[in-house]
Design an enzyme around this catalytic site. Structure first.
Site, mmCIF file in Angstrom:
data_model
loop_
_atom_site.group_PDB
_atom_site.id
_atom_site.type_symbol
_atom_site.label_atom_id
_atom_site.label_comp_id
_atom_site.label_asym_id
_atom_site.label_seq_id
_atom_site.Cartn_x
_atom_site.Cartn_y
_atom_site.Cartn_z
ATOM 1 N NE ARG A 32 -2.470 -1.470 3.339
ATOM 2 C CZ ARG A 32 -3.011 -1.403 4.542
ATOM 3 N NH1 ARG A 32 -4.199 -0.858 4.698
ATOM 4 N NH2 ARG A 32 -2.380 -1.882 5.594
ATOM 5 C CG ASN B 234 -4.265 -4.611 2.968
ATOM 6 O OD1 ASN B 234 -3.685 -4.524 1.896
ATOM 7 N ND2 ASN B 234 -3.622 -4.693 4.123
#
EC number: 3.6.1.7
Length: 850
Positions: free
Chosen positions: A97, A115
């Site tokens: 990320r 996520n």
């Protein structure tokens, strides 16, 4: 995006007119068009900012270029697009990320990333070229620990907006992703560990996005702190700031901790001694080890039993307490300098030893000066040592840093368990189960959710050869060459692993162990359930080994719950595993060489020296090693002299008391064996190549009784490595006989001529090392001759090597060389062990093809 100049901040406004909003320190604001750029106050050096973060220094020309891009955007909103990227694979807990955030920021894209139960979801909006470049970088420039399996894209309506955000994770109904394996402490963390000015100086649990525990602490998906055993520790303010900063190395590093908020280390003595904490615990542990003590040390995937590897008495005592027999211990050393003193290392082996996975690496021992090496009791009779380097900060601190009074520089590091049982992970169990084995416990309060032994590997025939795939490797997915329905493979009974597959991916579990103990069977139950939870695979069928007495097969039948259970032949599964690893398709066939100890054959015999013409769906037995009687099953496995006598009987050689193997067999047992071989009572025929290695080891007076399977063969390999062998076909070499067979009957390789040559050499006083080298050369030459025979009959020219005998690096190298010289394409295991630890993959592929 913002352009900052000394004393001022220049903000690009979302007006699509190529304007700047200048904000001075007093807060006054005025707009500047591109044409007015040269009139803006400040110097030629500007700072390019994005989302308020400095990215790089730029000059006015670059500033003009950036603004020109905005002006182009202002000429038509139709050039902006929005696209969703669904990324699957090992993309959680590996800095994915933050990587997405930085990539989107650099490309001036707006949107978000999060996520999910399936992986990572990113939506970006911006110019078409920038969005395309973003998609390319997702795979090409992914973080080093990430494994991108699949990226699915879909077009979305334009929403506008400013900025790029990292959103809270979400869980889908069906998870299909995996976190990274546990990774050794990275260089940046090690520097901080050794820096007195750093707040994590000497912190035993230092970690970041690029290293530390992953698989062993995961309790669920998505992979966030709440779904790990780190949920037990509330982050302090300083750790929280790092965790939430996208530009920090610890951004969303779920195991993040520091001395103020992380796990606590303690040393617990016996008989109610008050625990000592942190630095005192480490200091006392080093002292205990230096004084010959044995300590249970809690690692990533379980406890280890640790003692000074140079201390003869300590190693002997550990071996006695654990009832280890003669099985080698692994040794941890602090760095490559000490490793080079103990073993010989190639550049490839150094890289394998010191890489992020940090397996135990099997390496040739140096001939040490008296008192300079490790104790002979570490690996009695072995020419190799299993070495590993520290892979946690606790290990580093156990050796000592800075001005610490150092402890031993070579430590036995062996799994903490009773013989045949799984590694101990629970603190309470450690205090009771390990009490008879240790003098103290060095432990911490971070729970281990998933047991995971150390991996074992070696370098052979130009590539890594895994021997046990566990910590650092599991549960990385393997790509499959064709779609597989949801299936569970339960592996074999030795070196058990299980595997789940669906679609184009298979997930193999960590090493579970030998299925000869109830606790190991229970461990299979827990491991399989956890793997289902992580992958989201709900198997609709199961597959097991053909052997009717395997505990793994019994487990499959007991847990089938109405689902079909398919059985597959052991050696076919070995070959199918290698085929799948190398991406062979459904219609492809190979010449499969499957050499191992014993496995249940299609005719009920104990196969183990097999040449198969195989695809996934079927196989035929093209050739095999000539059978000899196997009397008493495991009794003959543990007493190689019994296999020597069986081969002498089959070769028509009388049992002469002058032969070492005959002398090793007690007279009463000799009489029983003679009756069994003559009548067949209590015997099954075996073609096992591994059993022939045992027989030759005993005939050459190398090893007559073993404490574990393949001990004799390993010693024979070590001797072969140190001796020079002539060509197998020379007058000094050994040569198998071959009965060619026909299209209906398999060819048979007669070991009798080799056995007679070995006996002759022993009687002539030929050194055991030369006998071992000649035997290895003969087996490699036999393999090439049988492959030639199969090529003549089938036209196939691809050979797949599988089975535990190919753990032998001398044999693997010689066989690969002999085959490539004859123009064969050779497929050998590289990702999975050639032994039964890799057989579950082959089971999956055969079941999917039948």
């Amino acid at each position: 995006m913002c352009l900052g100049i000394p004393g001022r901040v220049v903000e690009i406004v979302d007006g699509y007119a190529g304007q700047l909003a200048l904000v001075d320190v007093e807060g006054a604001r005025r707009r500047v068009n591109i044409g007015m750029l040269d009139e803006a106050p400040g110097r030629d050096d500007w700072v390019l900012l994005h989302m308020g973060f400095a990215v790089e220094l730029i000059d006015r020309a670059k500033a003009r270029e950036a603004l020109s891009g905005l002006e182009m955007m202002g000429r038509g909103r139709e050039q902006r697009i929005r696209r969703r990227f669904e990324v699957r694979g090992v993309v959680q807990g590996v800095g994915f990320r933050p990587f997405v955030y930085a990539t989107a920021s650099e490309l001036l894209l707006t949107g978000s990333v999060s996520n999910t139960g399936d992986g990572v979801l990113a939506e970006v909006e911006g110019t078409a070229g920038a969005v395309e470049e973003f998609g390319r970088r997702l795979d090409a420039d992914a973080p080093p620990l990430a494994v991108v399996e699949d990226v699915r894209t879909s077009e979305q309506p334009i929403r506008g907006g400013t900025g790029f955000t990292i959103e809270r994770s979400s869980a889908s109904d069906r998870a299909r992703t995996l976190v990274s394996p546990d990774i050794a402490t990275c260089r940046d963390c090690l520097e901080e560990l050794n820096d007195p000015a750093n707040r994590r100086y000497r912190h035993p649990f230092i970690t970041c996005t690029h290293c530390g525990p992953r698989f062993t602490i995961v309790t669920g998906l998505p992979y966030d702190r709440a779904a790990t055993t780190m949920a037990d520790f509330e982050m302090c303010g300083a750790c929280r700031a790092e965790y939430e900063d996208p530009l920090d190395r610890r951004f969303h590093a779920q195991p993040i901790a520091c001395p103020d908020c992380g796990p606590r280390l303690e040393l617990v003595g016996k008989e109610g001694v008050v625990p000592s904490l942190e630095a005192d615990a480490l200091r006392t542990a080093r002292q205990l080890l230096a004084e010959g003590g044995i300590i249970a040390v809690k690692g990533l995937g379980g406890y280890h039993l640790v003692c000074d590897a140079r201390d003869d008495a300590a190693v002997a005592e550990l071996r006695r307490r654990k009832q280890r027999g003669g099985k080698p211990f692994a040794v941890m050393v602090p760095g490559l300098d000490v490793a080079r003193e103990l073993v010989t290392l190639t550049a490839d082996e150094e890289e394998l030893l010191s890489g992020g996975r940090r397996p135990i690496v099997l390496l040739p021992r140096r001939t040490a000066r008296p008192g300079a090496g490790v104790s002979d009791a570490v690996a009695p009779g072995s020419t190799h040592l299993g070495l590993l380097l520290p892979y946690t900060p606790l290990h580093v601190l156990l050796f000592g840093i800075g001005d610490d009074r150092p402890g031993p520089d070579a430590l036995v590091m062996t799994s903490a368990n009773l013989s045949g049982e799984p590694i101990v992970t629970d603190d309470g169990d450690a205090l009771t189960v390990l009490a008879p084995l240790v003098d103290a416990w060095l432990r911490h309060d971070r729970r281990i959710h998933v047991p995971c032994d150390d991996s074992v590997s070696r370098w052979a025939a130009g590539a890594e050869l895994p021997l046990r795939r566990s910590r650092g490797y599991a549960p990385l997915p393997l790509a499959l060459p064709f779609d597989v329905p949801p299936t569970l493979a339960v592996g074999a009974d030795l070196k058990n692993t299980c595997a789940l597959a669906e679609g184009r991916y298979a997930w193999l579990s960590q090493h579970i162990g030998d299925m000869d103990d109830l606790s190991t069977v229970d461990a299979l139950t827990r491991t399989e359930k956890h793997l289902e939870d992580l992958t989201g695979v709900a198997p609709s069928r199961l597959v097991a080994d053909l052997h009717p007495g395997y505990h793994s097969g019994g487990w499959a039948r007991a847990h089938a719950a109405g689902r079909p259970v398919r059985t597959v032949q052991h050696h076919h599964a070995h070959i199918a595993s290698v085929m799948a690893e190398h991406g062979l398709g459904t219609d492809e066939r190979v010449i499969g060489i499957a050499f191992d100890g014993t496995g249940c054959g299609a005719d009920g015999a104990a196969w183990g020296g097999e040449v198969l013409v195989a695809g996934y769906a079927s196989f035929s037995r093209a050739a095999h090693l000539g059978c000899v009687p196997l009397a008493g099953g495991d009794a003959s496995v543990l007493r190689p002299y019994r296999m020597a006598l069986a081969h002498l009987h089959a070769a028509g050689i009388p049992w002469d008391d002058g032969m070492p193997a005959v002398r090793a067999c007690p007279p009463a047992e000799r009489d029983v064996l003679a009756h069994q071989f003559a009548t067949g009572f209590g015997c099954v025929p075996t073609s096992g190549m591994g059993r022939l290695f045992d027989a030759v080891a005993s005939l050459a007076d190398v090893r007559h009784v073993v404490a574990y399977e393949a001990e004799a063969a390993m010693e024979l390999e070590g001797l072969a490595r140190t001796a020079a062998a002539g060509p197998a076909a020379s007058e000094d070499g050994y040569r198998f006989g071959i009965r060619p067979g026909n299209r209906e009957e398999p060819a048979v390789a007669d070991p009798g001529p080799v056995v007679r040559s070995v006996v002759s050499d022993v009687r002539d006083g030929v050194p055991a090392g030369l006998i071992a080298a000649r035997f290895h050369a003969a087996v490699a030459a036999l393999t090439a001759r049988l492959a030639d025979l199969c090529r003549t009959r089938t036209g196939l020219s691809t050979v797949a090597l599988g089975g535990g005998v190919f753990q032998n690096a001398v044999l693997l190298d010689a066989t690969q060389h002999a085959l490539t010289e004859r123009g064969f394409t050779v497929l050998r295991p590289r990702l999975l062990p050639p032994n039964d630890g890799g057989i579950a993959l082959g089971q999956l592929m055969i079941a999917a093809s039948g």
